[in-house]
Write an enzyme that holds these catalytic residues in place. Structure first.
Site, PDB file in Angstrom:
ATOM      1  N   ARG A 120      43.459  36.951  50.313  1.00 42.33           N
ATOM      2  CA  ARG A 120      42.893  35.646  50.706  1.00 42.33           C
ATOM      3  C   ARG A 120      43.630  35.133  51.940  1.00 42.33           C
ATOM      4  O   ARG A 120      44.315  34.121  51.906  1.00 42.33           O
ATOM      5  CB  ARG A 120      42.950  34.698  49.529  1.00 42.33           C
ATOM      6  CG  ARG A 120      41.839  35.072  48.561  1.00 42.33           C
ATOM      7  CD  ARG A 120      41.817  34.221  47.360  1.00 42.33           C
ATOM      8  NE  ARG A 120      40.444  33.856  47.034  1.00 42.33           N
ATOM      9  CZ  ARG A 120      40.098  33.186  45.956  1.00 42.33           C
ATOM     10  NH1 ARG A 120      41.000  32.786  45.111  1.00 42.33           N
ATOM     11  NH2 ARG A 120      38.846  32.896  45.730  1.00 42.33           N
ATOM     12  N   GLN A 125      38.551  35.733  55.307  1.00 43.32           N
ATOM     13  CA  GLN A 125      37.775  34.683  54.626  1.00 43.32           C
ATOM     14  C   GLN A 125      36.286  35.005  54.557  1.00 43.32           C
ATOM     15  O   GLN A 125      35.622  34.692  53.580  1.00 43.32           O
ATOM     16  CB  GLN A 125      37.993  33.338  55.312  1.00 43.32           C
ATOM     17  CG  GLN A 125      39.154  32.584  54.697  1.00 43.32           C
ATOM     18  CD  GLN A 125      39.386  31.221  55.308  1.00 43.32           C
ATOM     19  OE1 GLN A 125      38.617  30.764  56.139  1.00 43.32           O
ATOM     20  NE2 GLN A 125      40.462  30.590  54.909  1.00 43.32           N
ATOM     21  N   ASP A 128      35.492  37.084  51.436  1.00 44.60           N
ATOM     22  CA  ASP A 128      36.036  36.596  50.168  1.00 44.60           C
ATOM     23  C   ASP A 128      34.915  36.389  49.140  1.00 44.60           C
ATOM     24  O   ASP A 128      34.322  35.316  49.054  1.00 44.60           O
ATOM     25  CB  ASP A 128      36.799  35.291  50.449  1.00 44.60           C
ATOM     26  CG  ASP A 128      37.518  34.746  49.230  1.00 44.60           C
ATOM     27  OD1 ASP A 128      37.252  35.240  48.112  1.00 44.60           O
ATOM     28  OD2 ASP A 128      38.330  33.835  49.395  1.00 44.60           O
ATOM     29  N   SER A 131      35.398  33.613  46.439  1.00 43.94           N
ATOM     30  CA  SER A 131      35.032  32.263  46.867  1.00 43.94           C
ATOM     31  C   SER A 131      33.524  32.102  46.997  1.00 43.94           C
ATOM     32  O   SER A 131      32.962  31.110  46.531  1.00 43.94           O
ATOM     33  CB  SER A 131      35.691  31.925  48.208  1.00 43.94           C
ATOM     34  OG  SER A 131      37.069  31.758  48.021  1.00 43.94           O
ATOM     35  N   TYR A 228      47.716  30.441  43.469  1.00 41.16           N
ATOM     36  CA  TYR A 228      47.112  30.468  42.131  1.00 41.16           C
ATOM     37  C   TYR A 228      47.971  29.699  41.126  1.00 41.16           C
ATOM     38  O   TYR A 228      49.116  29.367  41.404  1.00 41.16           O
ATOM     39  CB  TYR A 228      46.962  31.919  41.661  1.00 41.16           C
ATOM     40  CG  TYR A 228      45.893  32.670  42.419  1.00 41.16           C
ATOM     41  CD1 TYR A 228      44.549  32.409  42.206  1.00 41.16           C
ATOM     42  CD2 TYR A 228      46.240  33.623  43.363  1.00 41.16           C
ATOM     43  CE1 TYR A 228      43.572  33.088  42.908  1.00 41.16           C
ATOM     44  CE2 TYR A 228      45.258  34.309  44.077  1.00 41.16           C
ATOM     45  CZ  TYR A 228      43.919  34.043  43.841  1.00 41.16           C
ATOM     46  OH  TYR A 228      42.955  34.707  44.529  1.00 41.16           O
TER      47      TYR A 228
END
Ligand code: NAD
Length: 377
Positions: A120, A125, A128, A131, A228
């Site tokens: 990430r 991005q 991803d 996401s 996280y």
């Protein structure tokens, strides 16, 4: 270079690993794209739309000489048995606990990349998938809750009287949770949310929701360097359960999204807390595939507990398949682009490259990912 996009074999999978946009992009990079007939049907992308974008329509047999196979789910043994040795397969591989499948793919000589292991980092991005798909799951969870809820979400002031706004509580304010908050707010609900990461507080508040959490010393240290959540201590969980149980009793809708990487989902809502909710309440457990945040949630079912319904839909992004496929296909095309040599237009598998290294599961007859090294023995 031939890229093949098969029809997904899992009956519950409505998504497809290409869109007309991604076909155009891949063709522009010099690839010959073949899409299996009907692959886009469940995502409302007709064969003709793929053809108009520059793809050829083929059959399952096209897998046999493809250099790259793009999929949503990990291929079944009967599928990868048809791939040529050295073929690259990119999908959401769901590799944890799938030792036999990993060994099978290694033995078949295919190079398998797991999109969900994409780092990430800023550069990745666009690739991803966690996401892109979680964002849609968060949206869809609220839509599913609203459809089941027998009352209106917004406050309504009418000549016949005023009805109050629905109260929505979102547990876990990561990608899915933040989108659930935004969606519930757009529908006019009064929204509160919780998380164990302090960074979530400001994000929740910036969306116009109230943050509810046990903000002690442990909370202040609950985020890992990767962003996280850490697993919380039993003492913290007890305090959290006490605070949230009183709050849940006053809610109409609860959406849970809490996950901890590589572990079962944390249990956040007890059966007693569900039973204490008002009749007609709806809970949506987006973590149900990883063990569930809500006690009594059943994968693939809507369970009735007391007067509440607990929704355990599987593959929630697949419930909004047309959009999910579009974004997933873009994630894939962005990753494939990094593997194509701009000048020669040839595919370059190079497992020393950062993104390939992080996502490669099998290559050249071996399980190569360090997290699954034990599988190889
Ligand atoms: P996730 O799916 O792993 O977990 C969902 C949420 O559950 C997280 O916010 C987590 O903190 C929360 N949670 C875990 N245990 C909990 C508990 N006991 N009680 C309450 N909540 C609990 O997380 P995610 O959605 O993938 O996002 C994690 C973080 O990564 C976020 O900060 C997100 O903004 C960030 N992120 C960064 C990038 C990037 O930089 N490219 C991309 C996506 C996400």
């Amino acid at each position: 270079m031939k890229i093949f996009v098969p029809k997904e074999r899992d009956a519950g999978e409505t998504r497809v690993a290409a869109s007309p946009d991604s076909v155009k992009k891949l063709a522009g990079l010099g690839a010959r794209v073949v899409v299996e007939r009907g692959a886009g049907d469940a995502s409302r992308i007709p064969d003709a739309a793929f053809e108009a974008a520059g793809a050829a329509i083929g059959s399952g047999e096209d897998a046999g000489d493809a250099d790259v196979i793009l999929k949503v789910r990990r291929p079944l043994a009967e599928e990868f048995a048809q791939y040529r040795r050295g073929a690259v397969v990119i999908a959401i591989m769901d590799p944890y606990g799938q030792d036999e499948a990993l060994r099978g793919m290694a033995e078949a000589g295919i190079t398998a990349f797991a999109m969900e292991l994409m780092p990430r980092i800023t550069r990745a991005q666009t690739m991803d998938v966690l996401s892109s798909q979680a964002n849609l799951a968060g949206y869809q969870a609220v839509i599913d809750a609203a459809a089941l809820y027998d009352r209106a979400f917004p406050m309504m002031m009418t000549a016949a009287g005023t009805v109050p706004a629905a109260r929505v509580f979102v547990m876990g304010a990561g990608v899915a949770g933040l989108q659930a908050i935004a969606t519930a707010r757009r529908l006019g609900a009064v929204v509160t949310a919780t998380d164990v990461r302090p960074a979530a507080k400001e994000q929740v508040e910036s969306l116009g929701a109230k943050f509810v959490a046990v903000e002690d010393e442990e909370f202040k240290a609950a985020e890992t360097a990767a962003g996280y959540a850490k697993p919380m201590s039993a003492a913290y969980q007890a305090k959290q359960a006490e605070l949230t149980a009183a709050h849940i009793a006053k809610q109409d809708i609860v959406i849970t999204t809490a996950l901890i990487p590589g572990r079962p989902a944390p249990r956040l809502v007890s059966r007693a807390a569900v039973e204490a909710m008002k009749p007609g309440s709806v809970l949506v457990d987006l973590a149900v595939e990883r063990g569930g945040n809500v006690e009594g949630a059943v994968p693939g079912e809507i369970a009735e507990i007391g007067g509440a319904r607990v929704v355990g839909h599987l593959n929630v992004p697949g419930r909004i398949a047309a959009t999910a496929s579009l974004l997933y296909a873009r994630n894939l095309a962005a990753f494939v682009e990094t593997m194509i040599d701009k000048e020669t237009k040839a595919l370059r598998v190079d497992l020393s490259e950062e993104l390939q290294k992080a996502t490669a599961l099998t290559h050249d007859g071996r399980v190569v990912h360090p997290a699954f090294a034990a599988v190889a023995e």
